[in-house]
Design a protein around this motif. Structure first.
Motif, short mmCIF file in Angstrom:
data_model
loop_
_atom_site.label_atom_id
_atom_site.label_comp_id
_atom_site.label_asym_id
_atom_site.label_seq_id
_atom_site.Cartn_x
_atom_site.Cartn_y
_atom_site.Cartn_z
N CYS A 177 0.78 -1.19 -0.07
CA CYS A 177 0.07 0.09 0.18
C CYS A 177 0.83 1.31 0.09
O CYS A 177 0.65 2.34 -0.71
N THR A 198 -1.76 3.41 -2.02
CA THR A 198 -3.15 3.06 -2.34
C THR A 198 -3.42 2.47 -1.05
O THR A 198 -2.86 2.12 -0.05
N SER A 199 -4.79 2.09 -0.90
CA SER A 199 -5.50 1.72 0.25
C SER A 199 -5.47 0.10 0.19
O SER A 199 -5.20 -0.56 -1.11
N ASN A 227 -8.08 -1.95 0.20
CA ASN A 227 -9.35 -2.18 -0.47
C ASN A 227 -9.18 -1.81 -2.07
O ASN A 227 -9.52 -2.81 -2.66
N THR A 228 -8.18 -1.09 -2.31
CA THR A 228 -7.66 -1.00 -3.70
C THR A 228 -6.98 -2.04 -4.26
O THR A 228 -7.11 -2.81 -5.10
N ALA A 235 -9.36 -4.85 -4.69
CA ALA A 235 -9.74 -4.70 -6.10
C ALA A 235 -8.84 -4.96 -7.21
O ALA A 235 -9.14 -5.60 -8.35
N LEU A 236 -7.70 -4.53 -7.18
CA LEU A 236 -6.70 -4.77 -8.30
C LEU A 236 -6.47 -6.31 -8.58
O LEU A 236 -6.22 -6.72 -9.61
N LYS A 294 -9.57 -7.66 -10.37
CA LYS A 294 -9.82 -7.06 -11.81
C LYS A 294 -8.74 -7.05 -12.60
O LYS A 294 -8.74 -7.19 -13.92
#
Length: 64
Positions: A9, A14-15, A17-18, A21-22, A25
């Motif tokens: 992070c 970034t967080s 959660n990101t 998500a990465l 995705k």
């Protein structure tokens, strides 16, 4: 070297959660390394893979 998610992070600015998500995705995002069989086992990332992904991500943005 192996990195904890908090270090990832910090590097990617970034967080958590990101990061999660990465992982879902982006098929090119580095896969985590889980230590141990327990659900609470540590999760680590290879520093070289994170840095390589970060560089390719920014290069792809620069080329668009």
């Amino acid at each position: 070297m192996l990195l904890k998610i908090k270090d990832v992070c910090r590097i990617l600015k970034t967080s958590r959660n990101t990061i999660y998500a990465l992982q879902k995705k982006d098929p090119n995002f580095p896969k985590p390394i889980k230590c141990g069989d327990q659900k609470q086992g540590g999760v680590f990332y290879r520093e070289s893979e994170i840095k390589d992904w970060n560089l390719s991500f920014f290069l792809s943005i620069a080329n668009t």
